[in-house]
Every structure is written in structure tokens, then in C-alpha cells.
Design an enzyme around this catalytic site. Structure first.
Site, PDB file in Angstrom:
ATOM      1  N   ASP A 193      -5.905  -1.321  -3.787  1.00 46.58           N
ATOM      2  CA  ASP A 193      -6.214  -2.178  -2.634  1.00 46.58           C
ATOM      3  C   ASP A 193      -7.701  -2.527  -2.582  1.00 46.58           C
ATOM      4  OD1 ASP A 193      -6.908   0.454  -2.041  1.00 46.58           O
ATOM      5  OD2 ASP A 193      -5.297   0.712  -0.606  1.00 46.58           O
ATOM      6  N   HIS A 234       0.801   5.896   5.428  1.00 42.60           N
ATOM      7  CA  HIS A 234       0.623   4.690   4.601  1.00 42.60           C
ATOM      8  C   HIS A 234       0.412   5.050   3.135  1.00 42.60           C
ATOM      9  CE1 HIS A 234      -3.964   4.589   5.633  1.00 42.60           C
ATOM     10  NE2 HIS A 234      -3.835   5.033   4.403  1.00 42.60           N
ATOM     11  N   ASP A 264      -0.913   8.338   8.820  1.00 41.87           N
ATOM     12  CA  ASP A 264       0.234   7.640   9.409  1.00 41.87           C
ATOM     13  C   ASP A 264       1.322   7.368   8.366  1.00 41.87           C
ATOM     14  OD1 ASP A 264      -0.955   5.712   7.854  1.00 41.87           O
ATOM     15  OD2 ASP A 264      -1.278   4.259   9.464  1.00 41.87           O
ATOM     16  N   GLU A 268       0.852  -0.218   5.813  1.00 43.51           N
ATOM     17  CA  GLU A 268       0.909   0.518   7.074  1.00 43.51           C
ATOM     18  C   GLU A 268       2.359   0.625   7.552  1.00 43.51           C
ATOM     19  OE1 GLU A 268      -1.633   2.039   7.929  1.00 43.51           O
ATOM     20  OE2 GLU A 268      -3.460   0.845   8.037  1.00 43.51           O
TER      21      GLU A 268
HETATM   22  C1  F6R Z   1      -6.767   4.243  -1.104  1.00 44.36           C
HETATM   23  C2  F6R Z   1      -5.555   4.028  -0.355  1.00 44.36           C
HETATM   24  C3  F6R Z   1      -5.137   4.854   0.810  1.00 44.36           C
HETATM   25  C4  F6R Z   1      -5.626   6.296   0.765  1.00 44.36           C
HETATM   26  C5  F6R Z   1      -5.233   7.023   2.046  1.00 44.36           C
HETATM   27  C6  F6R Z   1      -5.730   8.446   2.057  1.00 44.36           C
HETATM   28  O1  F6R Z   1      -6.884   3.300  -2.166  1.00 44.36           O
HETATM   29  O2  F6R Z   1      -4.892   3.129  -0.686  1.00 44.36           O
HETATM   30  O3  F6R Z   1      -3.733   4.858   0.887  1.00 44.36           O
HETATM   31  O4  F6R Z   1      -5.066   6.937  -0.347  1.00 44.36           O
HETATM   32  O5  F6R Z   1      -5.764   6.339   3.141  1.00 44.36           O
HETATM   33  O6  F6R Z   1      -7.120   8.443   2.094  1.00 44.36           O
HETATM   34  P1  F6R Z   1      -7.950   9.787   1.946  1.00 44.36           P
HETATM   35  O7  F6R Z   1      -7.655  10.311   0.591  1.00 44.36           O
HETATM   36  O8  F6R Z   1      -9.377   9.375   2.094  1.00 44.36           O
HETATM   37  O9  F6R Z   1      -7.472  10.679   3.013  1.00 44.36           O
END
Ligand code: F6R
Length: 256
Positions: free
Chosen positions: A64, A135, A133, A140
Site C-alpha cells: 500500500d 485490516h 481493527d 479496512e
Molecule cells: C502496512 C499495512 C498494514 C500494517 C498494519 C499493522 O503496509 O498494510 O496493514 O501491516 O497496520 O501495522 P503495525 O505492524 O505497525 O502494527
């Protein structure tokens, strides 16, 4: 899904790094999907310490990117991937693909990104984290389980979580481009890492809850080859412990 619980977050990183290293060494992984955020950091540092064979031949695709942050912004995922993955692992920057969140035509940029993945022969292994959440990428809750790379609006919760990387919440972009859940499902292998207690409810919903767009990560229940690596804190809300593997193994050469 294969669920493996390791004694510490560091061992989660080392285990994932070894799995990627083995796949690259054997030639099974030529196209690697990379994630940003805190969860994969120990994976990248273990890989950087060990070194990958012929890293310049590896192709990478990010999950992303924020919309509207210039590539030079330190928190654009182009900058983050460059800092944490491309340079430490010695990848060829021209083989590292990130969705273009600055494109004049964002929908076209998303279609082109899907085309780039297809032209590379698809993603062999997609490394993933999970949001509190549930995702996956920036898909989301309520994201279509069949979605492809597209523009999404970040929830307030995700923007608050990611505000730690910016000087204030207002600086966190409102929109992103993200691989869709269908895109992620197309990867030949999925490897998700989650550590820390804040992830425990989302992990339990992903693994033991129903397949549902309200927990986008539950889509991995449909993946033919998904592995989930957890530390005890991230696994603490799981109830069906008989089905999971406790991995005690020390990994010489992979841990400090
Ligand atoms: C990152 C991404 C997100 C993260 C998720 C967890 O490219 O796509 O899905 O993997 O938000 O983030 P952290 O590891 O910082 O808790």
C-alpha cells in the site's frame, strides 16, 4: 491457516526471515510482497543481518501507499520501503514497486499496479501485518473480500494508530492505495506476523471468527497457503490452543 506461536517477538521476526531466506535461496520466492509498519521490522533486520542470496534479482511489491504524500516525504511508503527494505537488503530499486499515491489518475495507477504484479508473474510470498481493527494492507473493515488494488479511505482508528510516525494526527493522509483482499489472496503464499497484546482481539477474530468483511484479515481463511506467526501476547485471545503449534526452536544465526 498454519498458526505458530513463538516465545518472543524477536523469534517471530527471525522465523519469518528464515522462511523468506529459504524461499529465496531455493528459487521459490522471486517476487516478494512487502509490508510496512512495526510488525515486519524485525523480519527485515534479521534478513539484513544474514544477507539474501543475489538480492538484486528479487522483485518486490509493496502492499500500500498513502495518497498525496510526495515520494520524498520520510513517511511515504516509498521512503519507508527504501529505508527499511530496499537499501538494507540490497534490492535493485528499479525492481521495487510501490503504488503511486501521487498519480494524477489514481484509478489508473491502481489498474497499472495490478498489471505490474501480473507482468512479474504474481507474488510468490506476501508478508503481512494486521491492524488492530483486523485490516490487511489498508483494507479496512467492510472491504470486499474480492477487492483489487484501489483507493481507500483510512479509518480514524488507523490514522490514530499511524499518527506515531507523523508529528500530528492532522498530517496523516486521509486516503491510500492498497492491494485488495483479492490481490492478497492471489499471492502463492501468505506470511502474517503479529506481536503484542493490542493485536490479540484482531488475531482471534481472523483465526477463530467467521469469514467476514468486518474482519478483513479473516479472508486468509480462504488462502491455500497462509502461515500466521505470533508471539504469546498476540496469541493471548485464541481459545482453540490444541490446533496451534508452539515453536520453541532456537534459531542459531538468526537471533542476536
Ligand atoms: C502496512 C499495512 C498494514 C500494517 C498494519 C499493522 O503496509 O498494510 O496493514 O501491516 O497496520 O501495522 P503495525 O505492524 O505497525 O502494527
Amino acid at each position: 491457516m498454519r498458526i505458530k506461536i513463538l516465545p518472543t517477538a524477536e523469534r517471530v521476526g527471525a522465523f519469518a526471515a528464515r522462511q523468506i531466506h529459504d524461499g529465496v535461496t531455493s528459487g521459490r520466492i522471486r517476487v516478494l510482497g512487502v509490508a510496512t509498519g512495526s510488525s515486519p521490522e524485525p523480519v527485515y533486520s534479521a534478513l539484513a543481518a544474514r544477507g539474501l542470496p543475489r538480492p538484486e534479482t528479487l522483485t518486490a511489491f509493496a502492499l500500500d501507499e498513502y495518497v498525496g504524500l510526495p515520494a520524498s516525504h520520510p513517511q511515504s511508503y516509498r521512503s519507508v520501503i527504501d529505508r527499511e527494505v530496499t537499501r538494507p537488503l540490497g534490492l535493485d530499486p528499479s525492481r521495487v514497486h510501490i503504488p503511486d499515491g501521487t498519480a494524477a489518475d489514481l484509478e489508473l495507477a491502481c489498474t497499472q499496479y495490478e498489471g505490474e504484479i501480473a507482468a512479474a508473474g504474481g507474488i510468490d510470498l506476501q508478508l503481512l501485518g494486521i491492524g488492530v481493527d483486523g485490516h490487511l494492507g489498508f483494507n479496512e473493515p467492510t472491504s470486499s473480500l474480492a477487492s483489487r488494488t484501489r483507493i481507500k479511505t483510512l479509518t480514524r482508528r488507523t490514522r490514530e494508530d499511524n499518527a506515531r510516525f507523523f508529528s500530528s494526527l492532522d498530517e496523516v493522509p486521509l486516503h491510500c492505495l492498497t492491494q485488495g483482499l483479492g490481490t492478497i489472496l492471489d499471492a502463492r503464499e501468505a506470511l502474517l506476523v503479529a506481536t503484542g497484546e493490542t493485536k490479540a482481539p484482531a488475531v482471534a477474530a481472523m483465526v477463530e471468527g467467521p469469514l467476514s468483511a468486518i474482519c478483513p484479515a479473516s479472508v486468509l481463511q480462504l488462502h491455500p497457503k497462509a502461515t500466521v506467526l505470533l508471539d504469546p501476547a498476540a496469541a493471548s485471545a485464541l481459545r482453540q490452543l490444541d490446533y496451534y503449534e508452539m515453536v520453541e526452536a532456537h534459531l542459531p544465526g538468526w537471533q542476536r
